[in-house]
Structures are given as C-alpha cells and as structure tokens.
Design an enzyme around this catalytic site. Structure first.
Site, PDB file in Angstrom:
ATOM      1  N   LYS A 112       0.847  -1.195   0.000  1.00 17.44           N
ATOM      2  CA  LYS A 112       0.000   0.000   0.000  1.00 17.44           C
ATOM      3  C   LYS A 112       0.876   1.237   0.000  1.00 17.44           C
ATOM      4  CE  LYS A 112       0.882   1.262   4.464  1.00 17.44           C
ATOM      5  NZ  LYS A 112       1.620   2.494   4.843  1.00 17.44           N
ATOM      6  N   VAL A 158      10.812  -4.705   2.995  1.00 14.59           N
ATOM      7  CA  VAL A 158      10.736  -4.957   4.441  1.00 14.59           C
ATOM      8  C   VAL A 158      11.043  -3.661   5.184  1.00 14.59           C
ATOM      9  CG1 VAL A 158      11.728  -6.277   6.352  1.00 14.59           C
ATOM     10  CG2 VAL A 158      11.383  -7.369   4.126  1.00 14.59           C
ATOM     11  N   ALA A 159      10.245  -3.367   6.216  1.00 13.37           N
ATOM     12  CA  ALA A 159      10.419  -2.148   7.015  1.00 13.37           C
ATOM     13  C   ALA A 159      10.475  -0.913   6.142  1.00 13.37           C
ATOM     14  CB  ALA A 159      11.683  -2.246   7.891  1.00 13.37           C
ATOM     15  N   MET A 193       5.370   0.235   3.554  1.00 13.63           N
ATOM     16  CA  MET A 193       4.408  -0.186   2.546  1.00 13.63           C
ATOM     17  C   MET A 193       3.561  -1.361   3.011  1.00 13.63           C
ATOM     18  SD  MET A 193       6.586   0.311  -0.983  1.00 13.63           S
ATOM     19  CE  MET A 193       5.104   0.294  -1.998  1.00 13.63           C
ATOM     20  N   ALA A 194       3.564  -1.604   4.324  1.00 14.09           N
ATOM     21  CA  ALA A 194       2.704  -2.609   4.966  1.00 14.09           C
ATOM     22  C   ALA A 194       3.031  -4.031   4.538  1.00 14.09           C
ATOM     23  CB  ALA A 194       1.225  -2.298   4.721  1.00 14.09           C
ATOM     24  N   GLY A 195       4.321  -4.329   4.320  1.00 16.42           N
ATOM     25  CA  GLY A 195       4.690  -5.687   3.950  1.00 16.42           C
ATOM     26  C   GLY A 195       4.367  -6.705   5.024  1.00 16.42           C
ATOM     27  N   GLY A 196       4.659  -6.384   6.280  1.00 12.13           N
ATOM     28  CA  GLY A 196       4.328  -7.300   7.363  1.00 12.13           C
ATOM     29  C   GLY A 196       2.828  -7.463   7.529  1.00 12.13           C
ATOM     30  N   ASP A 216      -2.770  -1.665  10.007  1.00  7.22           N
ATOM     31  CA  ASP A 216      -2.767  -1.730   8.548  1.00  7.22           C
ATOM     32  C   ASP A 216      -3.278  -3.060   8.007  1.00  7.22           C
ATOM     33  OD1 ASP A 216      -1.727   0.813   8.376  1.00  7.22           O
ATOM     34  OD2 ASP A 216       0.328   0.176   7.958  1.00  7.22           O
TER      35      ASP A 216
END
Length: 299
Positions: A10, A96-97, A100-103, A137
C-alpha cells in the site's frame, strides 16, 4: 493440499495523525491505495506452526511467532479451536520495514490462506475483526483497493477511484521502525496543538475523478517530518524524484520508502531510471493502483 494468497503493498496518499491518545496510539485519517507490488503466502498442513521466507530482504523477516503471518494463524486457530499445525511460506516482493505494509500484508495473506485451508467458514467481518487485532494496517491489506482508515486506521470506508495511478517507489539503504517514527512525531509536536485528523475532500475528489495532477496537489503525510528527522538522507531522494519530473513525492507511511506519483506508466519508467542514476536509494520499483486486496490464487 496447500493454499496460496497474493496480497498487495500500500501507499498512503494521505496520512493525517492526531495527538497521542492515553493508550499510546494516535487517531488517524489514513487514505490507503493498494498498489501492484505483492507478497505471496502459502499455507500447507504441517506437524507444527512454521514460517519460512524467500525473496528480497528475506533475511530481515522474523520467522518466529512474532511474525504477523504466524500471529494471524494463531489468532484464527484460537478462535475456532483448531490446532495451528501449518507451514506458512512467504514469497517476499514488498520492501521490508519500508512503510508499505509488507508485514501487515503477510498477516492478511496468512489469515485468508489458513481460513481457506481449514475451511472455517469465517465471515468477512470476522476476518476483519482478527485483522484489526493484529495491527492497524492489516484490515486494509485484506480489503485492498482504496479506503479511508480512521481510528488507528483499522476502521475502513471503501473509496471510489476513477482511474489508475502510476507510482515509483525508491527503497532506502536501511529501514525505519514505525514505533520510532511515531515517537519522533510525538517529540516534534510536543507542546503544539495537534489538530484532529480529517480526510482531505480535495484528495478524495481527485481519487474519484482519477486525476493524477489533482491528487499530486493534495497528497500529504504528517509522519514525513519525523521520518526525515530520523533519516535525513531521504530528502535527497525526494529531491531527485522531483527533479526527474514526479508530480509529487512523499515518504510512504512511516517510511523510509519514498513514493512518487507520475503522469502515467511511461513517465514512471523515466522517473525510475533517473532515481536509479541518482545514487540516492538502494532500489527502485514501479507499480500502479488501485489493485485488489488479499486474493486466493492457488488452492
């Protein structure tokens, strides 16, 4: 049997942040746009809960039960009295980190994958409720498209989008901790009158009309000063994107990924080439949005 879910990154086209609440969280007006960078989460029956990961920056992804994918499986299993005996494999393509809301994407992807694998019959509302428990998120990662998030960002209202928006994302040399950025926001705004966060009507109109120039004039991120305070080099990346012809540039969420809005796909490729040549970032990606949220692609 295994189930694979694709889930998008995102960008926050607006992130308005209120003052810290007594519980430590902040009220937000968070306008999310899902874009075409994806992780894939595959759930396969196993003897016990296990997480593996491949792809860019995979070494930075925790593989224990702190991973949001693992937490999602545990939450769903706990709600339905299921043993969480599942192998979750994450194919990373979202930074990662990177803000962009990867986790969060992995949490939503794992939740949908496990729900499909286990056949729980959970309603969309139940899945969104679990998402909200996992993080602010995560609900949007399940829903995708475009939405206004209020509260901590977890209360979503879908938004109309009248066109496709082209973006360029510049990945930084190191990550930023979201809690650290919020703490810096609190430090920078200490003693100031922080207004209640509200969505920009001009921005919502620009999305609905599919107008990139109007959207460029309205994008904003209240966390950007905090991110720049902790990572001053991001200013060089923002300047390079602007010089390359981006309609607008901003830190994505809590950063440190920087996002640049382009006039179209061709302009995005030109901006990407200029950013790569600038030496101000580690990697550059192009993507467009909105795109759907978490989607089962193999079962």
């Amino acid at each position: 049997m295994s189930v694979t879910v694709r889930v998008p990154a995102k960008v926050n086209v607006q992130l308005a942040v209120g003052a810290a609440r007594p519980d430590g969280f902040h009220d937000l007006a968070n306008v999310f746009l899902a874009v075409g960078l994806h992780d894939e989460v595959t759930a396969t029956p196993a003897e016990e809960l296990r997480v593996t990961c491949e792809g860019p920056d995979a070494a930075q992804v925790p593989l224990d039960r702190t991973n949001l994918a693992a937490r999602a499986a545990l939450a769903l299993a706990g709600r339905y009295g299921i043993e969480p005996a599942v192998h979750l494999h994450i194919a990373k393509d979202i930074p990662v980190a990177g803000g962009m809301a990867g986790g969060s994407a992995d949490g939503a992807g794992a939740l949908l994958a496990c729900d499909t694998l286990w056949g729980t019959g959970a309603s969309r509302e139940e899945l969104l409720d679990i998402c909200a428990e996992l993080g602010s998120d995560v609900p949007f990662s399940l829903v995708g498209g475009a939405a206004l998030g209020t509260g901590r960002g977890e209360k979503l209202r879908p938004l109309d989008v009248g066109g496709d928006f082209s973006w360029v994302f510049a990945m930084a040399e190191r990550g930023l901790s979201t809690p650290a950025v919020f703490r810096e926001f609190d430090r920078l705004t200490e003693g100031l009158d922080v207004p209640e966060p509200v969505a920009s009507e001009a921005l919502l109109d620009a999305l609905a009309e599919g107008d990139p120039e109007a959207l460029a004039a309205a994008v904003s991120n209240d966390l950007q000063p905090a991110a720049l305070s902790l990572f001053p080099e991001l200013a060089d990346t923002l300047a390079a994107g602007s010089a390359a012809g981006a309609l607008a540039g901003l830190v994505s969420g809590s950063g440190p990924t920087t996002a640049f809005l382009a006039r179209g796909a061709g302009a995005a490729l030109e901006i990407a080439d200029a950013l790569r040549a600038s030496g101000t970032c580690r990697a550059v990606r192009t993507a467009s949005g909105p795109v759907p949220g978490a989607t089962v692609i193999r079962a």
